[in-house]
Write a protein that holds these residues in place. Structure first.
Motif, PDB file in Angstrom:
ATOM      1  N   LEU A  57       0.847  -1.198   0.000  1.00 43.74           N
ATOM      2  CA  LEU A  57       0.000   0.000   0.000  1.00 43.74           C
ATOM      3  C   LEU A  57       0.878   1.243   0.000  1.00 43.74           C
ATOM      4  O   LEU A  57       1.767   1.383   0.842  1.00 43.74           O
ATOM      5  CB  LEU A  57      -0.884  -0.024   1.260  1.00 43.74           C
ATOM      6  N   ASP A  58       0.638   2.139  -0.928  1.00 48.39           N
ATOM      7  CA  ASP A  58       1.403   3.384  -0.968  1.00 48.39           C
ATOM      8  C   ASP A  58       0.676   4.429  -0.114  1.00 48.39           C
ATOM      9  O   ASP A  58      -0.330   4.996  -0.539  1.00 48.39           O
ATOM     10  CB  ASP A  58       1.537   3.858  -2.419  1.00 48.39           C
ATOM     11  N   ALA A  59       1.198   4.658   1.083  1.00 51.97           N
ATOM     12  CA  ALA A  59       0.580   5.634   1.990  1.00 51.97           C
ATOM     13  C   ALA A  59       1.425   6.909   2.067  1.00 51.97           C
ATOM     14  O   ALA A  59       1.261   7.707   2.996  1.00 51.97           O
ATOM     15  CB  ALA A  59       0.407   5.023   3.375  1.00 51.97           C
ATOM     16  N   SER A  60       2.288   7.095   1.086  1.00 52.55           N
ATOM     17  CA  SER A  60       3.239   8.212   1.182  1.00 52.55           C
ATOM     18  C   SER A  60       2.564   9.580   1.082  1.00 52.55           C
ATOM     19  O   SER A  60       3.137  10.580   1.495  1.00 52.55           O
ATOM     20  CB  SER A  60       4.321   8.076   0.110  1.00 52.55           C
ATOM     21  N   ALA A  61       1.355   9.629   0.527  1.00 50.73           N
ATOM     22  CA  ALA A  61       0.675  10.925   0.396  1.00 50.73           C
ATOM     23  C   ALA A  61      -0.363  11.154   1.501  1.00 50.73           C
ATOM     24  O   ALA A  61      -1.004  12.208   1.555  1.00 50.73           O
ATOM     25  CB  ALA A  61       0.004  11.020  -0.975  1.00 50.73           C
ATOM     26  N   VAL A  62      -0.503  10.172   2.381  1.00 52.21           N
ATOM     27  CA  VAL A  62      -1.462  10.300   3.492  1.00 52.21           C
ATOM     28  C   VAL A  62      -0.921  11.293   4.523  1.00 52.21           C
ATOM     29  O   VAL A  62       0.278  11.360   4.761  1.00 52.21           O
ATOM     30  CB  VAL A  62      -1.645   8.906   4.169  1.00 52.21           C
ATOM     31  N   THR A  63      -1.813  12.065   5.129  1.00 54.43           N
ATOM     32  CA  THR A  63      -1.427  12.861   6.303  1.00 54.43           C
ATOM     33  C   THR A  63      -1.981  12.164   7.544  1.00 54.43           C
ATOM     34  O   THR A  63      -3.191  11.951   7.656  1.00 54.43           O
ATOM     35  CB  THR A  63      -1.997  14.292   6.241  1.00 54.43           C
ATOM     36  N   ALA A  64      -1.078  11.793   8.444  1.00 50.18           N
ATOM     37  CA  ALA A  64      -1.492  11.146   9.689  1.00 50.18           C
ATOM     38  C   ALA A  64      -1.642  12.211  10.766  1.00 50.18           C
ATOM     39  O   ALA A  64      -0.722  13.001  11.001  1.00 50.18           O
ATOM     40  CB  ALA A  64      -0.457  10.115  10.105  1.00 50.18           C
ATOM     41  N   VAL A  65      -2.782  12.232  11.396  1.00 48.05           N
ATOM     42  CA  VAL A  65      -3.069  13.243  12.415  1.00 48.05           C
ATOM     43  C   VAL A  65      -3.100  12.555  13.780  1.00 48.05           C
ATOM     44  O   VAL A  65      -3.787  11.539  13.958  1.00 48.05           O
ATOM     45  CB  VAL A  65      -4.424  13.935  12.126  1.00 48.05           C
ATOM     46  N   GLN A  66      -2.342  13.118  14.705  1.00 43.16           N
ATOM     47  CA  GLN A  66      -2.244  12.513  16.041  1.00 43.16           C
ATOM     48  C   GLN A  66      -3.551  12.694  16.806  1.00 43.16           C
ATOM     49  O   GLN A  66      -4.143  13.777  16.793  1.00 43.16           O
ATOM     50  CB  GLN A  66      -1.085  13.184  16.792  1.00 43.16           C
ATOM     51  N   LEU A  67      -3.962  11.650  17.481  1.00 42.16           N
ATOM     52  CA  LEU A  67      -5.237  11.697  18.205  1.00 42.16           C
ATOM     53  C   LEU A  67      -5.076  12.264  19.611  1.00 42.16           C
ATOM     54  O   LEU A  67      -5.937  12.997  20.102  1.00 42.16           O
ATOM     55  CB  LEU A  67      -5.817  10.279  18.268  1.00 42.16           C
ATOM     56  N   ASP A  68      -3.976  11.913  20.272  1.00 40.04           N
ATOM     57  CA  ASP A  68      -3.796  12.390  21.647  1.00 40.04           C
ATOM     58  C   ASP A  68      -2.349  12.232  22.089  1.00 40.04           C
ATOM     59  O   ASP A  68      -1.565  11.523  21.467  1.00 40.04           O
ATOM     60  CB  ASP A  68      -4.755  11.683  22.625  1.00 40.04           C
ATOM     61  N   GLU A  75       8.933  13.629  22.719  1.00 43.03           N
ATOM     62  CA  GLU A  75       9.065  12.419  21.900  1.00 43.03           C
ATOM     63  C   GLU A  75      10.158  11.465  22.374  1.00 43.03           C
ATOM     64  O   GLU A  75      10.149  10.294  21.994  1.00 43.03           O
ATOM     65  CB  GLU A  75       9.247  12.764  20.428  1.00 43.03           C
ATOM     66  N   ASP A  76      11.074  11.944  23.211  1.00 39.20           N
ATOM     67  CA  ASP A  76      12.118  11.032  23.708  1.00 39.20           C
ATOM     68  C   ASP A  76      11.655  10.234  24.925  1.00 39.20           C
ATOM     69  O   ASP A  76      12.341   9.317  25.377  1.00 39.20           O
ATOM     70  CB  ASP A  76      13.368  11.836  24.102  1.00 39.20           C
ATOM     71  N   ASP A  77      10.524  10.600  25.461  1.00 38.51           N
ATOM     72  CA  ASP A  77       9.978   9.889  26.624  1.00 38.51           C
ATOM     73  C   ASP A  77       9.415   8.546  26.153  1.00 38.51           C
ATOM     74  O   ASP A  77       8.704   8.497  25.144  1.00 38.51           O
ATOM     75  CB  ASP A  77       8.858  10.755  27.234  1.00 38.51           C
ATOM     76  N   PRO A  78       9.744   7.443  26.844  1.00 39.13           N
ATOM     77  CA  PRO A  78       9.231   6.135  26.391  1.00 39.13           C
ATOM     78  C   PRO A  78       7.701   6.065  26.350  1.00 39.13           C
ATOM     79  O   PRO A  78       7.133   5.239  25.646  1.00 39.13           O
ATOM     80  CB  PRO A  78       9.785   5.146  27.430  1.00 39.13           C
ATOM     81  N   ARG A  79       7.048   6.966  27.090  1.00 36.22           N
ATOM     82  CA  ARG A  79       5.577   6.932  27.097  1.00 36.22           C
ATOM     83  C   ARG A  79       4.960   7.813  26.010  1.00 36.22           C
ATOM     84  O   ARG A  79       3.732   7.931  25.960  1.00 36.22           O
ATOM     85  CB  ARG A  79       5.059   7.402  28.466  1.00 36.22           C
ATOM     86  N   SER A  80       5.778   8.377  25.162  1.00 33.57           N
ATOM     87  CA  SER A  80       5.236   9.281  24.142  1.00 33.57           C
ATOM     88  C   SER A  80       4.269   8.557  23.203  1.00 33.57           C
ATOM     89  O   SER A  80       4.621   7.561  22.563  1.00 33.57           O
ATOM     90  CB  SER A  80       6.408   9.854  23.326  1.00 33.57           C
ATOM     91  N   LEU A  81       3.063   9.063  23.112  1.00 35.31           N
ATOM     92  CA  LEU A  81       2.094   8.448  22.181  1.00 35.31           C
ATOM     93  C   LEU A  81       2.477   8.755  20.735  1.00 35.31           C
ATOM     94  O   LEU A  81       2.196   7.974  19.833  1.00 35.31           O
ATOM     95  CB  LEU A  81       0.676   8.927  22.493  1.00 35.31           C
ATOM     96  N   TRP A  82       3.135   9.897  20.527  1.00 31.54           N
ATOM     97  CA  TRP A  82       3.667  10.176  19.190  1.00 31.54           C
ATOM     98  C   TRP A  82       4.723   9.118  18.817  1.00 31.54           C
ATOM     99  O   TRP A  82       4.721   8.597  17.701  1.00 31.54           O
ATOM    100  CB  TRP A  82       4.252  11.586  19.098  1.00 31.54           C
ATOM    101  N   GLY A  83       5.602   8.800  19.782  1.00 36.49           N
ATOM    102  CA  GLY A  83       6.615   7.772  19.522  1.00 36.49           C
ATOM    103  C   GLY A  83       5.953   6.446  19.157  1.00 36.49           C
ATOM    104  O   GLY A  83       6.390   5.750  18.219  1.00 36.49           O
ATOM    105  N   TRP A  84       4.893   6.121  19.857  1.00 36.20           N
ATOM    106  CA  TRP A  84       4.161   4.867  19.595  1.00 36.20           C
ATOM    107  C   TRP A  84       3.562   4.896  18.185  1.00 36.20           C
ATOM    108  O   TRP A  84       3.691   3.955  17.400  1.00 36.20           O
ATOM    109  CB  TRP A  84       3.077   4.702  20.664  1.00 36.20           C
ATOM    110  N   MET A  85       2.945   6.016  17.865  1.00 37.39           N
ATOM    111  CA  MET A  85       2.303   6.179  16.548  1.00 37.39           C
ATOM    112  C   MET A  85       3.363   6.136  15.427  1.00 37.39           C
ATOM    113  O   MET A  85       3.146   5.557  14.364  1.00 37.39           O
ATOM    114  CB  MET A  85       1.562   7.513  16.556  1.00 37.39           C
ATOM    115  N   ARG A  86       4.515   6.741  15.701  1.00 41.13           N
ATOM    116  CA  ARG A  86       5.580   6.755  14.694  1.00 41.13           C
ATOM    117  C   ARG A  86       6.086   5.337  14.433  1.00 41.13           C
ATOM    118  O   ARG A  86       6.201   4.907  13.276  1.00 41.13           O
ATOM    119  CB  ARG A  86       6.725   7.659  15.194  1.00 41.13           C
TER     120      ARG A  86
END
Ligand code: F6R
Length: 238
Positions: A57-68, A75-86
């Motif tokens: 699947l080519d998702a390169s043009a998708v914009t992913a929006v963070q939910l929370d 982002e360096d915190d192990p609990r970062s939800l952004w880190g998880w999403m990434r």
């Protein structure tokens, strides 16, 4: 199976649910490669993300929006939800554009306003991919929550603190968060709510059967263009 506008599909188990969710997401991305996608973390969607990465699947043009995001967590915190999403979604799928919630900004309210403007500039959310909180929350829109609640800092309820503690293996769960607003979620052109496991049975029943109420934020999805994918364990005798 439909429930006042909400379409419900019951799948045999979590694996079947992940395959079905991946089918639906793949279809939407192929139809609109520049999709704006609101992306949940948490345990439920992980198998779906794994399944998606197996597909060509080519998702390169998708914009992913963070939910929370937890308030004050970078982002360096192990609990970062952004880190998880990434790690779970953005990198494996080759997504290049993201809209993030800056939970370390000096002014969190202003950070929420910036996020809202960025999402608005994108034309809103095409597809919201959500899990169901044990207390009926969507994102961190904790009960009680009205449908017009905007993107904002919130205090987590004891139920959310308990469910989130299971993610972090002994680390303290931050007590605050930034969440994409209920208004933004309900304004999505399409929503996929993934619900898996017997522990979600009671809250899924309330989501689908009670009149929409601030006490069960997910119940506001009734009447929106939502597909609920539930496994048999979560569906129970509904
Ligand atoms: C995660 C999120 C939460 C979870 C919900 C269900 O970004 O916003 O609303 O989707 O708490 O979590 P799981 O899937 O772990 O049961």
């Amino acid at each position: 199976m439909t429930d006042r506008g909400v379409n419900v599909e019951v799948l045999d188990d979590a694996e079947a649910l992940a395959r079905r969710a991946a089918d639906l997401i793949e279809g939407v991305v192929r139809e609109k490669p520049t999709l704006s996608l609101l992306v949940a973390t948490g345990n439920t969607p992980l198998a779906t993300y794994t399944e998606l990465t197996r597909r060509n699947l080519d998702a390169s043009a998708v914009t992913a929006v963070q939910l929370d995001e937890y308030l004050g967590v970078g982002e360096d915190d192990p609990r970062s939800l952004w880190g998880w999403m990434r790690r779970a979604f953005v990198e494996p799928l080759g997504v290049r554009k993201v809209i993030r919630l800056d939970a370390t900004a000096p002014d969190p309210v202003e950070a929420c306003r910036r996020f809202e403007l960025e999402v608005a500039a994108l034309g809103g959310i095409d597809l919201a991919l959500l899990g169901l909180g044990p207390n009926g929350h969507l994102g961190f829109n904790e009960p009680p929550c009205l449908p017009d609640a905007g993107t904002r800092p919130v205090t987590l309820t004891p139920e959310s603190l308990a469910s989130n503690a299971a993610y972090w293996d002994g680390l303290a769960v931050p007590t605050g968060a930034l969440t994409a607003g209920m208004d933004l979620i309900l304004g999505a052109r399409q929503t996929l709510l993934l619900v898996s496991g017997a522990h979600k049975r009671g809250i899924l029943a309330r989501t689908l059967q009670e009149s929409p109420t601030p006490e069960v934020p997910a119940s506001w999805l009734r009447g929106t263009n939502t597909t609920v994918l539930a496994d048999r364990a979560a569906w129970g005798g509904l």
